[in-house]
Design a protein around this motif. Structure first.
Motif, PDB file in Angstrom:
ATOM      1  N   HIS B 174      34.778  33.466  35.780  1.00 47.38           N
ATOM      2  CA  HIS B 174      36.185  33.204  35.568  1.00 47.38           C
ATOM      3  C   HIS B 174      36.319  32.769  34.132  1.00 47.38           C
ATOM      4  CE1 HIS B 174      40.246  31.511  36.061  1.00 47.38           C
ATOM      5  NE2 HIS B 174      40.322  32.377  37.045  1.00 47.38           N
ATOM      6  N   THR B 175      37.488  32.978  33.554  1.00 55.09           N
ATOM      7  CA  THR B 175      37.666  32.535  32.177  1.00 55.09           C
ATOM      8  C   THR B 175      37.767  31.015  32.141  1.00 55.09           C
ATOM      9  OG1 THR B 175      38.806  34.566  31.709  1.00 55.09           O
ATOM     10  CG2 THR B 175      39.078  32.799  30.133  1.00 55.09           C
ATOM     11  N   THR B 176      36.943  30.386  31.327  1.00 56.11           N
ATOM     12  CA  THR B 176      37.033  28.933  31.190  1.00 56.11           C
ATOM     13  C   THR B 176      37.728  28.559  29.881  1.00 56.11           C
ATOM     14  OG1 THR B 176      34.819  28.961  30.243  1.00 56.11           O
ATOM     15  CG2 THR B 176      35.000  28.371  32.555  1.00 56.11           C
ATOM     16  N   PHE B 177      37.807  29.508  28.968  1.00 54.44           N
ATOM     17  CA  PHE B 177      38.457  29.213  27.701  1.00 54.44           C
ATOM     18  C   PHE B 177      39.121  30.482  27.174  1.00 54.44           C
ATOM     19  CE2 PHE B 177      38.918  28.425  23.221  1.00 54.44           C
ATOM     20  CZ  PHE B 177      39.218  27.076  23.146  1.00 54.44           C
ATOM     21  N   PRO B 279      38.846  36.271  26.295  1.00 57.33           N
ATOM     22  CA  PRO B 279      38.646  35.349  27.420  1.00 57.33           C
ATOM     23  C   PRO B 279      37.159  35.008  27.553  1.00 57.33           C
ATOM     24  CG  PRO B 279      39.093  37.576  28.197  1.00 57.33           C
ATOM     25  CD  PRO B 279      39.057  37.648  26.715  1.00 57.33           C
ATOM     26  N   LEU B 280      36.812  33.756  27.325  1.00 60.94           N
ATOM     27  CA  LEU B 280      35.408  33.353  27.362  1.00 60.94           C
ATOM     28  C   LEU B 280      35.091  32.701  28.709  1.00 60.94           C
ATOM     29  CD1 LEU B 280      35.169  31.670  23.852  1.00 60.94           C
ATOM     30  CD2 LEU B 280      34.927  34.077  24.442  1.00 60.94           C
ATOM     31  N   GLY B 281      33.924  33.005  29.218  1.00 56.01           N
ATOM     32  CA  GLY B 281      33.552  32.388  30.477  1.00 56.01           C
ATOM     33  C   GLY B 281      32.112  32.647  30.817  1.00 56.01           C
ATOM     34  N   PRO B 282      31.621  31.961  31.865  1.00 53.54           N
ATOM     35  CA  PRO B 282      30.230  32.169  32.282  1.00 53.54           C
ATOM     36  C   PRO B 282      30.056  33.522  32.976  1.00 53.54           C
ATOM     37  CG  PRO B 282      31.230  30.336  33.486  1.00 53.54           C
ATOM     38  CD  PRO B 282      32.285  30.933  32.658  1.00 53.54           C
ATOM     39  N   MET B 283      28.822  33.991  33.011  1.00 50.42           N
ATOM     40  CA  MET B 283      28.514  35.303  33.568  1.00 50.42           C
ATOM     41  C   MET B 283      27.257  35.204  34.430  1.00 50.42           C
ATOM     42  SD  MET B 283      27.749  38.540  31.124  1.00 50.42           S
ATOM     43  CE  MET B 283      27.465  40.192  31.705  1.00 50.42           C
ATOM     44  N   VAL B 284      27.277  35.909  35.570  1.00 51.32           N
ATOM     45  CA  VAL B 284      26.098  35.950  36.450  1.00 51.32           C
ATOM     46  C   VAL B 284      25.671  37.397  36.651  1.00 51.32           C
ATOM     47  CG1 VAL B 284      26.678  33.828  37.684  1.00 51.32           C
ATOM     48  CG2 VAL B 284      27.511  36.015  38.542  1.00 51.32           C
ATOM     49  N   ARG B 285      24.478  37.572  37.212  1.00 51.88           N
ATOM     50  CA  ARG B 285      23.970  38.917  37.475  1.00 51.88           C
ATOM     51  C   ARG B 285      24.722  39.587  38.616  1.00 51.88           C
ATOM     52  NH1 ARG B 285      19.371  36.577  36.373  1.00 51.88           N
ATOM     53  NH2 ARG B 285      19.123  35.667  38.433  1.00 51.88           N
ATOM     54  N   HIS B 286      24.730  40.916  38.583  1.00 52.70           N
ATOM     55  CA  HIS B 286      25.210  41.668  39.742  1.00 52.70           C
ATOM     56  C   HIS B 286      24.293  41.426  40.934  1.00 52.70           C
ATOM     57  CE1 HIS B 286      27.675  45.141  37.755  1.00 52.70           C
ATOM     58  NE2 HIS B 286      28.366  44.063  37.938  1.00 52.70           N
ATOM     59  N   GLY B 287      24.833  41.523  42.137  1.00 49.09           N
ATOM     60  CA  GLY B 287      23.963  41.618  43.302  1.00 49.09           C
ATOM     61  C   GLY B 287      23.798  40.355  44.108  1.00 49.09           C
ATOM     62  N   ASP B 288      24.364  39.223  43.646  1.00 50.82           N
ATOM     63  CA  ASP B 288      24.262  38.017  44.468  1.00 50.82           C
ATOM     64  C   ASP B 288      25.644  37.383  44.543  1.00 50.82           C
ATOM     65  OD1 ASP B 288      23.781  35.723  45.783  1.00 50.82           O
ATOM     66  OD2 ASP B 288      22.080  35.079  44.553  1.00 50.82           O
ATOM     67  N   ASP B 289      26.394  37.788  45.563  1.00 48.62           N
ATOM     68  CA  ASP B 289      27.782  37.328  45.658  1.00 48.62           C
ATOM     69  C   ASP B 289      27.893  35.848  45.966  1.00 48.62           C
ATOM     70  OD1 ASP B 289      28.532  39.809  45.057  1.00 48.62           O
ATOM     71  OD2 ASP B 289      29.327  40.362  47.015  1.00 48.62           O
ATOM     72  N   TRP B 291      25.983  33.471  44.795  1.00 54.07           N
ATOM     73  CA  TRP B 291      25.829  32.768  43.519  1.00 54.07           C
ATOM     74  C   TRP B 291      27.105  32.893  42.699  1.00 54.07           C
ATOM     75  CZ3 TRP B 291      23.232  29.034  41.768  1.00 54.07           C
ATOM     76  CH2 TRP B 291      23.016  28.855  40.396  1.00 54.07           C
ATOM     77  N   PHE B 292      27.690  34.091  42.734  1.00 57.84           N
ATOM     78  CA  PHE B 292      28.948  34.320  42.040  1.00 57.84           C
ATOM     79  C   PHE B 292      30.017  33.352  42.560  1.00 57.84           C
ATOM     80  CE2 PHE B 292      33.096  36.431  41.983  1.00 57.84           C
ATOM     81  CZ  PHE B 292      33.232  36.718  40.638  1.00 57.84           C
ATOM     82  N   ASP B 293      30.099  33.236  43.896  1.00 58.47           N
ATOM     83  CA  ASP B 293      31.100  32.341  44.488  1.00 58.47           C
ATOM     84  C   ASP B 293      30.883  30.896  44.064  1.00 58.47           C
ATOM     85  OD1 ASP B 293      32.284  34.432  45.761  1.00 58.47           O
ATOM     86  OD2 ASP B 293      31.240  34.139  47.668  1.00 58.47           O
ATOM     87  N   ILE B 294      29.623  30.458  44.075  1.00 57.03           N
ATOM     88  CA  ILE B 294      29.326  29.070  43.685  1.00 57.03           C
ATOM     89  C   ILE B 294      29.778  28.832  42.254  1.00 57.03           C
ATOM     90  CG2 ILE B 294      27.465  27.429  43.228  1.00 57.03           C
ATOM     91  CD1 ILE B 294      25.906  28.775  45.504  1.00 57.03           C
ATOM     92  N   ALA B 295      29.412  29.786  41.375  1.00 55.19           N
ATOM     93  CA  ALA B 295      29.750  29.630  39.955  1.00 55.19           C
ATOM     94  C   ALA B 295      31.266  29.628  39.770  1.00 55.19           C
ATOM     95  CB  ALA B 295      29.115  30.760  39.156  1.00 55.19           C
ATOM     96  N   GLN B 296      31.944  30.508  40.525  1.00 52.37           N
ATOM     97  CA  GLN B 296      33.391  30.615  40.364  1.00 52.37           C
ATOM     98  C   GLN B 296      34.111  29.376  40.879  1.00 52.37           C
ATOM     99  OE1 GLN B 296      35.557  33.733  42.589  1.00 52.37           O
ATOM    100  NE2 GLN B 296      36.322  34.304  40.572  1.00 52.37           N
ATOM    101  N   TRP B 297      33.701  28.912  42.049  1.00 51.49           N
ATOM    102  CA  TRP B 297      34.421  27.765  42.627  1.00 51.49           C
ATOM    103  C   TRP B 297      34.081  26.471  41.910  1.00 51.49           C
ATOM    104  CZ3 TRP B 297      38.637  27.865  45.607  1.00 51.49           C
ATOM    105  CH2 TRP B 297      39.003  29.138  46.092  1.00 51.49           C
ATOM    106  N   THR B 298      32.994  26.450  41.173  1.00 53.28           N
ATOM    107  CA  THR B 298      32.729  25.300  40.304  1.00 53.28           C
ATOM    108  C   THR B 298      33.810  25.219  39.228  1.00 53.28           C
ATOM    109  OG1 THR B 298      30.367  25.481  40.691  1.00 53.28           O
ATOM    110  CG2 THR B 298      31.037  24.272  38.735  1.00 53.28           C
ATOM    111  N   VAL B 299      34.167  26.392  38.673  1.00 52.16           N
ATOM    112  CA  VAL B 299      35.255  26.422  37.684  1.00 52.16           C
ATOM    113  C   VAL B 299      36.547  25.930  38.335  1.00 52.16           C
ATOM    114  CG1 VAL B 299      36.625  27.890  36.169  1.00 52.16           C
ATOM    115  CG2 VAL B 299      34.190  28.353  36.455  1.00 52.16           C
ATOM    116  N   PHE B 300      36.839  26.466  39.550  1.00 54.00           N
ATOM    117  CA  PHE B 300      38.090  26.096  40.214  1.00 54.00           C
ATOM    118  C   PHE B 300      38.114  24.616  40.583  1.00 54.00           C
ATOM    119  CE2 PHE B 300      38.334  30.741  41.691  1.00 54.00           C
ATOM    120  CZ  PHE B 300      38.998  31.104  40.526  1.00 54.00           C
TER     121      PHE B 300
END
Lengths: 393, 394
Positions: B174-177, B279-289, B291-300
């Motif tokens: 997600h965009t953090t900045f 739009p700057l933000g963190p990025m994760v690898r493809h293939g592990d949804d 992990w993506f959710d954890i990273a995204q909801w941390t932003v939220f």
């Protein structure tokens, strides 16, 4: 070594030397092949999991980035392949110039370090020892950030006669700009070269027949120069127009502007490699037996003639093989340009990797390119080595 | 001679056999791992089949726990979190050269906006923001580092683009900045527009969207320029400081941050042009949804905490007193939102308690009291005229 004579049937297979030799090699080849297969499969599997497919078709896509220096036409609309070619040409340029200059400087230094003049000798030795013991990367960064970037700004440029401008935006030197007649003139030069070579060939043959060789080294180049000058004067417009550098606002314009990056990588490579070449030259000269010098002296040759006719032809045989490896080193070392931002092959490829994400393909292409360059250099030098080598009768 | 050859070949053959044996042994293991990771469900089924004959009770328990009546999760699901938890440490790829975003000080300590996001993620996973290893990556090696698994997450002022989202095998969390590309010039140069830079030299860092965008913008305006391209931010700004270029370009946040560490910050101005959306933000690898959710909801969680005014200093009080259902769900007092992410239920509480909310993180690194002050602008909550907006926690 004596071995008891055995009949063919009595040797078991596992002790049959001929079989074992073949079997050993086959197994060795199999091991290498299976390791290679494992690695390749691992890579393909890894890429498949990432969802990328290997291929070179991306090279035709638009690069969308700009490159600071190019020898062939290039813009952001060019393809990745074009960018790659720009990189190769920049590498070739810096390697070729580097090889020429470092050879000249290396020979001078090598001869100087054998001089009986203490000042010349010690200065040369000190230089060689100093440079040889510094990492090239450090030297390059020194040249870039401590020399060429520390030159004055354009407004306070150091102006040398010529005019040559030294600034932190680059070094501006006078240069010839091709005009409309330049292509015709290239043909004139080509014909001149052919005629001069023909003359040299005829003179050498005549020399073989009569036993008196005329001064080929004088007449042949003279003829070429004569044709070149006549061509220049006869053509309706001079083929090259002098363009002088000048200050335009914050930048230099006109003439030829050599960027600080180019100057830094070239001078770094030349000064570094020359130190190694000088050691090669020194070793070569010292390998010539002292008796040869004394014989040359006894024949009444001057010291320059001794060097040219007796020492160098024999020293070359020793010099060429290690010199080849220095040339290869220089070409490969030019990839350090990445540290100072000169857009050479490796640098441009790195940018392509970043913008396209095609690391495996690009790195393979880069390795292949350096391999081809090195093999060509080495093939040429081996051919030359064959020619100067002592012909044993 | 002949006698010497035999032992030599014998040795060679033994060596070859050993190597092939090792190689052979590795192959099935590797493929075994592949299938385990690839199809965990099938394997569970196999286990069940073998066990079924002996104990029926075990089967029902196992199948309920392992595979609830949901479609099979795709390959790689949950692998990253598992790796991180087993390692006991999060490996976060960060910048080390941009003050305010990712910077390593003379004592070796990392600080910055992107660095604090990593701390928040570590707090969510372990309840300890220190269980983290920062790995500085350059602009050009960052995607390879992420793809190859050298880092778990990339939090290094990376612009969200389509190519990076697809071909480079990553997902933007997600965009953090929200940022835009700008241009910095010496104050005495009198340059104010991009047109003034015609024929000039511009310093830029390679491997960035900035590099491409600069080429686009200048080509669109029909302007000639010479790029001087460097591998890292330090090199780029050092060359600019030496006067190698007429101007230097990067994201405006980066310009502000780097200006602060120039030898003469007051002599440089940032042009009033915005050349792009960044739009700057963190990025994760493809293939592990997961992990993506954890990273995204941390932003939220960071956004939402600011929205409800929960800070690191009052979070305990809020947790004790609040009656707002969404806050209660966020802090893990109601429901099991944390468990759904594969974390503990107090994950968001840990983030807020140990790292803070978005405003705290922002002010700590980019606020008015820092040398790298950037007004919040677009990076305010939607309630304050910005565009930060988190989906509901339910």
């Amino acid at each position: 070594m004596q071995t008891p004579i055995r009949t063919r049937q009595s040797v078991p297979l596992w002790r049959d030397e001929r079989f074992l030799k073949v079997a050993g090699q086959v197994i060795f080849a199999l091991v290498i092949a299976s390791i290679a297969y494992l690695l390749l499969r691992n890579m393909v599997e890894g890429l498949r999991r990432q969802g990328t497919v290997l291929g070179l078709s991306f090279l035709s896509q638009t690069s969308a980035f700009d490159i600071g220096e190019y020898l062939i036409e290039y813009s952001r609309n060019s393809s990745y392949l074009r960018a790659f070619q720009v990189g190769i040409l920049n590498t070739l340029l810096v390697s070729l110039l580097g090889i020429i200059f470092s050879t000249i400087l290396g020979i001078v230094l090598g001869v100087a370090s054998l001089s009986t003049n203490i000042l010349v000798n010690r200065l040369s030795r000190a230089y060689i020892e100093f440079i040889r013991n510094i990492p090239l990367l450090v030297l390059l960064i020194f040249w870039y950030s401590a020399v060429f970037l520390k030159l004055p700004r354009v407004r306070e440029a150091i102006t040398l006669p010529g005019p040559t401008y030294l600034t932190n935006r680059g070094v501006g030197i006078p240069w010839g700009v091709p005009t409309a007649t330049f292509k015709t003139y290239l043909w004139v030069l080509f014909i001149g070269l052919a005629v001069a070579l023909l003359l040299a060939f005829l003179m050498v043959r005549r020399g073989r027949q009569t036993g008196r060789t005329p001064l080929v080294a004088l007449w042949s180049p003279l003829l070429f120069l004569g044709i070149a000058t006549t061509g220049w004067l006869v053509l309706p417009a001079p083929p090259l127009e002098t363009s002088l550098p000048y200050v335009k606002g914050l930048n230099l314009d006109g003439g030829l502007i050599l960027s600080p990056e180019f100057m830094a990588i070239l001078s770094g490579l030349v000064l570094y490699t020359a130190a190694f070449i000088s050691e090669v030259v020194r070793a070569g000269i010292q390998s010539v037996a002292k008796g040869q010098l004394e014989a040359a002296r006894a024949l009444g040759l001057s010291s320059f003639e001794t060097l040219r006719l007796v020492v160098f032809p024999q020293a070359l045989r020793v010099i060429i093989p290690p010199l080849t490896s220095q040339y290869l080193n220089l070409t490969k070392n030019s990839s350090l340009a990445i540290a100072i931002g000169y857009p050479d092959l490796f640098y441009v490829s790195n940018t392509i990797i970043n913008q396209s994400g095609r690391a495996v393909e690009m790195i393979s292409l880069v390795m292949l390119s350096y391999l081809i360059m090195s093999l060509l250099t080495s093939a040429f030098m081996n051919w030359y080595n064959q020619r100067v080598r002592l012909v044993e009768r | 001679m002949a006698k010497k050859v035999f032992p030599f070949f014998a040795f060679l053959i033994v060596l070859a056999l050993v190597i092939t044996a090792c190689g052979g042994a590795q192959t099935p293991t590797a493929s075994g791992e592949t299938s385990t990771e690839g199809q965990p469900v099938q394997q569970t089924v196999e286990v069940i089949k073998t066990v079924e004959v002996v104990k029926t009770v075990v089967v029902t328990v196992e199948s309920q726990a392992a595979a609830p009546a949901l479609p099979a999760p795709p390959a790689g699901y949950g692998a990253t979190l598992k790796t991180v938890q087993e390692r006991g440490q999060l490996i976060c790829g960060v910048n080390s050269q941009v003050p305010g975003f990712g910077y390593v000080d003379s004592a070796g300590a990392f600080s910055g906006f992107d660095v604090d996001y990593c701390r928040a993620l570590a707090a969510a996973i372990f309840g300890d923001p220190a269980k983290i290893e920062f790995r500085p990556v350059t602009g050009s090696e960052r995607f390879t580092a992420l793809q190859s698994g050298e880092i778990d997450i990339l939090s290094r002022n990376t612009t969200w683009t389509l190519v990076r989202d697809t071909e480079l095998g990553g997902n933007f969390v997600h965009t953090t900045f929200y940022d835009g590309q700008g241009m910095m010039v010496p104050a005495d140069s009198g340059l104010t527009t991009l047109e003034d830079l015609n024929g000039g030299t511009i310093c830029v860092q390679t491997g960035t969207t900035t590099e491409l965008n600069l080429a686009d913008q200048m080509a669109a305006r029909g302007l000639e320029y010479t790029p001087a391209v460097y591998q890292d931010a330090d090199g780029t700004f050092a060359a600019y400081a030496e006067g190698r270029c007429d101007a230097v370009t990067t994201d405006k946040s980066g310009l502000v941050a780097r200006r602060a560490v120039l030898p003469d910050p007051e002599n440089h101005v940032i042009m009033d042009v915005t050349m792009s959306k960044e739009p700057l933000g963190p990025m994760v690898r493809h293939g592990d949804d997961q992990w993506f959710d954890i990273a995204q909801w941390t932003v939220f969680a960071l956004f939402t905490a600011e929205e409800y005014g929960i800070t690191s200093s009052n979070v305990d009080q809020v947790r004790a007193e609040t009656t707002n259902p969404e806050v209660r769900r966020l802090l893990g007092l109601e429901g099991d939102l944390g468990l759904k992410l594969g974390l503990s239920n107090d994950w968001a509480y840990n983030i807020i308690k140990l790292v803070g909310n978005y405003a705290e993180v922002y002010d700590r690194n980019l606020g008015p009291n820092t040398p790298t002050y950037i007004p919040r602008g677009l990076n305010s909550l939607y309630t304050d005229g910005g565009i930060l907006y988190a989906p509901p926690f339910r």
